[in-house]
Scaffold this motif. Sequence first.
Motif, PDB file in Angstrom:
ATOM      1  N   TRP A 112       0.816  -1.208   0.000  1.00 32.96           N
ATOM      2  CA  TRP A 112       0.000   0.000   0.000  1.00 32.96           C
ATOM      3  C   TRP A 112       0.854   1.263   0.000  1.00 32.96           C
ATOM      4  N   PHE A 169      -3.380   3.809  -5.366  1.00 35.32           N
ATOM      5  CA  PHE A 169      -4.686   3.965  -4.714  1.00 35.32           C
ATOM      6  C   PHE A 169      -4.488   3.903  -3.209  1.00 35.32           C
ATOM      7  N   GLU A 227      -8.865   5.046   1.271  1.00 34.79           N
ATOM      8  CA  GLU A 227      -9.986   5.058   0.340  1.00 34.79           C
ATOM      9  C   GLU A 227     -10.467   3.642   0.047  1.00 34.79           C
ATOM     10  N   PHE A 228      -9.521   2.720  -0.101  1.00 32.06           N
ATOM     11  CA  PHE A 228      -9.876   1.315  -0.309  1.00 32.06           C
ATOM     12  C   PHE A 228     -10.679   0.776   0.866  1.00 32.06           C
ATOM     13  N   ILE A 280      -6.783  -6.385  -6.959  1.00 34.22           N
ATOM     14  CA  ILE A 280      -6.597  -4.985  -7.313  1.00 34.22           C
ATOM     15  C   ILE A 280      -5.169  -4.671  -7.706  1.00 34.22           C
ATOM     16  N   GLN A 323     -11.331   0.044 -12.665  1.00 31.33           N
ATOM     17  CA  GLN A 323     -11.185   1.364 -12.049  1.00 31.33           C
ATOM     18  C   GLN A 323     -11.468   1.243 -10.556  1.00 31.33           C
ATOM     19  N   LEU A 324     -10.478   1.532  -9.744  1.00 29.75           N
ATOM     20  CA  LEU A 324     -10.641   1.374  -8.301  1.00 29.75           C
ATOM     21  C   LEU A 324     -11.463   2.494  -7.685  1.00 29.75           C
ATOM     22  N   ASP A 325     -11.650   3.590  -8.401  1.00 30.17           N
ATOM     23  CA  ASP A 325     -12.505   4.651  -7.860  1.00 30.17           C
ATOM     24  C   ASP A 325     -13.938   4.171  -7.663  1.00 30.17           C
TER      25      ASP A 325
END
Length: 294
Positions: free
Chosen positions: A27, A32, A36-37, A184, A208-210
Amino acid sequence: MPSASSKLYADDVSLLVVTLDTNPFFWSTFPFPFAEFLSQVLAFLNSILLLGQLNQVIVIATGCNSCGYIYDSTSDKNHGSTTGTMPALYSNLLHNLDEFLARDRQLDADAAHAPGTVPSSLLSGSLSMALCYIQRAFRSGPMPPQPRILCLQGVADGPEQYVAIMNAIFSAQHSTVPIDSCYIGSNNSAFLQQASYITGGIYYKPPQLDGLYQYLSTVFATDLHSRAFLRLPKSVGVDFRASCFCHKQTIDMGYVCSVCLSIFCEHHDKCSTCGSVFGQAQLDASAADRQRKA
């Protein structure tokens, strides 16, 4: 592979065991952010509990050196709010996660990692803990909840865990427990692809991880009974490559022991796992032929 059967379970109750990758080395280099994850994962877990009053959620943190339970919705202390402003799911999970990361960081202080590399997370341990919890749920009554495992993984596969992970996969297959995988990382995970394929689960890599919460809620929130009526994503290809037992590396071709099925990338005179001597049968047959001729 066909979807896992749900005839042994109660159709209206789900038991979701989530393995959460908390590797700090991953991380710290991943674009990302972990905060947020985690926020999107917490919203997904909350939606699972809202879908059914009897649904159960278990969260297992996967670190570099250890694994641990950080949330259990069946626990009495998770039924009420601890802060007054934050739901118990959020506050208790975050508190236990902080304690777990501190313990795992202490264990990591004694471990040696090559500079510039990201050590693999202990996925084999978290899968084993998930299966142990599910087996305990099986013994809770004649109609246990529908169990499934969701692996939220980002770190690349650790070939040194190949045997342990495959044992967990086959154990899940034997118990009719599907393993869903949400990967991811930058590349696909061969281990998780095989786990989802063999157990009848779903493997998906969000583009898209958003919008991670949207992918989690539309793909992985469905129970086993509902999956028969939905068009869920299927893996285009599965990487079935194995890891050798000698150097713990992923190989395309190798040598297999005919006794214990250990895999080696190079030829050996003797199996390091079971001690069988390769070619011993041919030597014994040749000696027997010479004795008969004599």
